[in-house]
Design a protein around this motif. Sequence first.
Motif, PDB file in Angstrom:
ATOM      1  N   ALA A 123       0.789  -1.251   0.030  1.00  0.00           N
ATOM      2  CA  ALA A 123       0.058   0.016  -0.015  1.00  0.00           C
ATOM      3  C   ALA A 123       0.769   1.325  -0.055  1.00  0.00           C
ATOM      4  N   PRO A 124       1.876   1.359   0.734  1.00  0.00           N
ATOM      5  CA  PRO A 124       2.886   2.707   0.870  1.00  0.00           C
ATOM      6  C   PRO A 124       3.444   2.758  -0.525  1.00  0.00           C
ATOM      7  N   PHE A 125       3.541   1.969  -1.176  1.00  0.00           N
ATOM      8  CA  PHE A 125       4.350   1.923  -2.685  1.00  0.00           C
ATOM      9  C   PHE A 125       3.277   2.614  -3.742  1.00  0.00           C
ATOM     10  N   THR A 126       2.010   2.199  -3.489  1.00  0.00           N
ATOM     11  CA  THR A 126       1.087   2.648  -4.194  1.00  0.00           C
ATOM     12  C   THR A 126       0.670   4.279  -4.031  1.00  0.00           C
ATOM     13  N   LEU A 127       0.688   4.538  -2.730  1.00  0.00           N
ATOM     14  CA  LEU A 127       0.572   6.132  -2.588  1.00  0.00           C
ATOM     15  C   LEU A 127       1.784   6.838  -3.032  1.00  0.00           C
ATOM     16  N   ILE A 128       3.093   6.087  -2.779  1.00  0.00           N
ATOM     17  CA  ILE A 128       4.210   6.964  -3.322  1.00  0.00           C
ATOM     18  C   ILE A 128       4.302   7.021  -4.902  1.00  0.00           C
TER      19      ILE A 128
END
Length: 308
Positions: free
Chosen positions: A55-60
Amino acid sequence: MIIRERPTLGQLFFIYRGSVIQRIFPQMLVVVAMSAIIVIAHRLAPQFVPSVAGAPFTLIGIALSIFLSFRNSACYERWWEARKNWGELLAASRDLARQTELFEARSAEASQARRLILLLTVVLADELVKFLRGGDCPNNSAVRLLPKEMSDAIKASRHPPVHIVDLIGRQLIELQRNGMLSDVEFSLFDRTMTRLSGSLAACERLRTTPVPFGYTLLIHRTAHMFCFMVPFGFADVLGPATPLAAGLVAYTFFGLDALGDELEEPFGTLPNDLPIAAISTVIEIDLRSMLGDTDLPPMPKPVDHILL
């Protein structure tokens, strides 16, 4: 500039010439190799090489895509403005050639002045290419077309394009002083010279004012860090397919970054830069043909689908 027809579906994945793949291939290779190492290490020693949530990579990735879009839009705007400036230079040169046709019916001196003015305009475009790209003049027009004293004076000047504009202006002033050019006609010529000078100044501004370095550096760093961290988020979900997915992500982000670099400097010699040397040759062909010359250079043609 890349000149080719839109590729078919069968050609789409096999076009190498003119793409950015050759510039970003080393970074992509590092990301793919690193991904393979991370996947193997995670399988063999998950306690030392853990995976993380995706999920964090999606936002980044979404944020980075927006930043890259903003930068590429700014770089494309510079590229398009440069193309408009060279289009204005071409149009103003043709207008000057058309306007000076009235000299032919006035006197032999005025006809000679017209020839010198148009040849100086040809040299102006050639010297502008040299000023923007560095190196030698692509067409060497000053030596070929002008008297040696004038050619040497242009080469010795600190800013040859500006010196040439001044020489053209002096020719027009001399014609007005000798009664071969009325005040109204001189004002029309002055407007055309203002257009030439404005195009020159605009190109100089683009050359000397790049996109702010801090903004470019932030994008470069963020794109590299993101692509190097992506395999940790894909290792559990995709397993052996992680290197392929990471390579595709790296191709997208590194490719957009490299394409922005090319568009930021529109006067260079990379495949996506403007064909200003070819435009300079077109100006010579057009203006010298209006003078009745026959020893004209050939019309520029792309080499391996690239026109510079």
